[in-house]
Design an enzyme around this catalytic site. Sequence first.
Site, PDB file in Angstrom:
ATOM      1  N   ILE A 222      -0.924   5.150  -6.052  1.00  0.00           N
ATOM      2  CA  ILE A 222      -1.902   4.306  -4.514  1.00  0.00           C
ATOM      3  C   ILE A 222      -2.603   5.267  -4.282  1.00  0.00           C
ATOM      4  O   ILE A 222      -2.199   6.267  -3.564  1.00  0.00           O
ATOM      5  CB  ILE A 222      -0.280   3.941  -3.997  1.00  0.00           C
ATOM      6  CG1 ILE A 222      -0.648   3.308  -2.942  1.00  0.00           C
ATOM      7  CG2 ILE A 222       0.709   5.110  -3.202  1.00  0.00           C
ATOM      8  CD1 ILE A 222       1.079   2.463  -1.716  1.00  0.00           C
ATOM      9  N   SER A 223      -3.255   4.183  -3.895  1.00  0.00           N
ATOM     10  CA  SER A 223      -4.727   5.054  -3.145  1.00  0.00           C
ATOM     11  C   SER A 223      -4.493   4.956  -1.635  1.00  0.00           C
ATOM     12  O   SER A 223      -3.629   5.092  -0.888  1.00  0.00           O
ATOM     13  CB  SER A 223      -5.695   3.882  -3.416  1.00  0.00           C
ATOM     14  OG  SER A 223      -6.125   4.356  -4.562  1.00  0.00           O
TER      15      SER A 223
END
Length: 216
Positions: A63-64
């Site tokens: 997840i960025s």
Amino acid sequence: MTDTYRHKGLRKLLVNELNRMGIKDQAVLDAINRVPRHYFLTSAFLEYAYENRAFQIGAGQTISHPFTVATQSELLKVEKGMKVLEIGTGSGFQTAVLCELGAKVFSIERQKLLHDNSKTLLHKMGYKPYLSYGDGYKGLPALGPFDRIIITCAIPVVPEELLMQLKVGGLLVMPYGEGEVQQMMVIEEKEDGSFESQMHGSFSFVPMLEKRNSVH
């Protein structure tokens, strides 16, 4: 799935941090403030959900960083009602932010595990994007053209098939390049059908996976 006052307070602090880091689009900041990021992480990471960090989400993907999500969202210049194609659903966090911006989101995920997990979670949260399990390189030509296209994984070449699915005047935002660091590229399709690109700083994404047959 509980969004407590503490979570909301931590989210507000994160939004303030993103603003200090250079995110100025209030609609983007408000959208991130409305999305409970901790829903997209395993319980082991809940204490850190509102730090500006990336986390593993399975299948070798992450997840960025919130700053990365905010930057891509800001560069997209989304207006309500726009059709946005997202390549790489991942955890679904960026998808949720796009939904909060009022976009009609069409998202493709290459990893079946992530596709299934994000589909369940996003629908449970009340979002209604069109989610597809398949090859992001191909896009969704039958559902295009799109006002905006966002690629959430590193890609070493400009994807011609995706450019062909962009509306005139549309924007494609993607992390361009190989290696551990990429340049955030924005490509605009001009009225005469030509394309113009600009770079907007260095970021680090997991690589886009190899092509394979698309399955919806």
